[in-house]
Design a protein around this motif. Sequence first.
Motif, mmCIF file in Angstrom:
data_model
loop_
_atom_site.group_PDB
_atom_site.id
_atom_site.type_symbol
_atom_site.label_atom_id
_atom_site.label_comp_id
_atom_site.label_asym_id
_atom_site.label_seq_id
_atom_site.Cartn_x
_atom_site.Cartn_y
_atom_site.Cartn_z
ATOM 1 N N TYR A 197 0.801 -1.234 0.000
ATOM 2 C CA TYR A 197 0.000 0.000 0.000
ATOM 3 C C TYR A 197 0.834 1.286 0.000
ATOM 4 C CZ TYR A 197 -4.104 2.908 0.672
ATOM 5 O OH TYR A 197 -5.099 3.841 0.482
ATOM 6 N N ILE A 212 -1.261 -5.611 7.038
ATOM 7 C CA ILE A 212 -2.090 -4.471 6.646
ATOM 8 C C ILE A 212 -1.689 -3.961 5.261
ATOM 9 C CG2 ILE A 212 -2.626 -2.057 7.139
ATOM 10 C CD1 ILE A 212 -4.124 -3.998 8.900
ATOM 11 N N SER A 215 -2.994 -6.660 2.690
ATOM 12 C CA SER A 215 -4.446 -6.861 2.688
ATOM 13 C C SER A 215 -5.205 -5.602 2.272
ATOM 14 C CB SER A 215 -4.924 -7.335 4.062
ATOM 15 O OG SER A 215 -4.674 -6.360 5.059
ATOM 16 N N LYS A 216 -4.669 -4.422 2.607
ATOM 17 C CA LYS A 216 -5.349 -3.177 2.270
ATOM 18 C C LYS A 216 -5.405 -2.986 0.749
ATOM 19 C CE LYS A 216 -5.530 1.667 3.804
ATOM 20 N NZ LYS A 216 -4.877 2.707 4.636
ATOM 21 N N THR A 217 -4.301 -3.278 0.079
ATOM 22 C CA THR A 217 -4.289 -3.183 -1.385
ATOM 23 C C THR A 217 -5.129 -4.293 -2.005
ATOM 24 O OG1 THR A 217 -2.125 -2.101 -1.406
ATOM 25 C CG2 THR A 217 -2.800 -3.215 -3.436
ATOM 26 N N LYS A 219 -7.793 -5.603 -0.773
ATOM 27 C CA LYS A 219 -9.189 -5.190 -0.616
ATOM 28 C C LYS A 219 -9.549 -4.088 -1.605
ATOM 29 C CE LYS A 219 -12.450 -3.447 2.867
ATOM 30 N NZ LYS A 219 -12.604 -2.972 4.264
#
Length: 329
Positions: A197, A212, A215-217, A219
């Motif tokens: 991210y 994080i 997983s953030k990217t 999502k």
Amino acid sequence: MNGRKGAVLLACFATVVGIGQTGVVGEYIQEARQQPAAVSTWGPKANDLKQQDPLYKQILEKREQSRIQPVDAVLDRVWKAIPGYNGLEIDAEETYKQAKAARSSSPITYVYRQIPPKVSLEDLGAEPIYRGNPNKPMVGLMINVAWGNEFIVPMLDILDEEKVKATFFFDGSWLKKNPELAKEIQKRGHELENHAYTHPNMSQLSEYRASIEISKTQKLLKESLGVENTWFAPPSGDFNQQTVKIAAGLGLKTVLWTLDTVDWRNPSPESVVNKISNKVQAGTLILMHPTSSSSKSLQGMIRVIKKKGLVPGTVSQTLSPERIIPPTS
């Protein structure tokens, strides 16, 4: 009484026999006798006939002579996880079926089927990937995107002109700011994947923070583009085993590169093309970014790859065990 019944039955039998020898019914019976018995196209008898057919034997012989065995995925000491590559053989049953349906003077058109390897990438566990199988004549184009917007459309135009698809790895913060440009890349048919991210050095992050970042990217790719993420490319190639395991836990394989254009140093387009020409091989993953250098050298890179008999494409295409099928003959 019994004698009368017997006489009636005998008379009826004689009448039937007489009709069977004359008239329409008689002609039908005579025709049926002259026709050869129909052979069933299924069952043990049909299979025996097929086994004895010289055509079928010829197909089986050709299959044994031409079979290419699959190559298992392996864990290499230097290159880490290397994907497998499907084998290839003639589908004897389908080839025979089509050959029998064709005219006897027509040459046999062989139908092929792929043979999957016994060991796949999934069997190797959480390991990084640096290259494709050296038996597969493909080259993966990796374009990491965190900046360089002005060069993206020119690169897309070249990829369109050369009819080549590439894999774009998006930095999540870039994707958040540039959804329309990301959609344009998607519209052109390219593969979209995960580049964390905030472009951090993944090996220096805690497990929580690293999770994080990925997983953030992941999502964001799903919510903004509808993309089911498959690959994770660590920013700057910086990672550790924790990174690989976290990515694997999210359903992603960690992929790096075989050959780096080092385009961020702004080398001349000619030197980039020469580098690719001298070092590219089957299974190579080539790293680049949307820079002036890569934009100006991209067409030359693609053409030297093709000239060497290799097929440029996405990371998924290159790392897939799917075989590039030769023309049937």
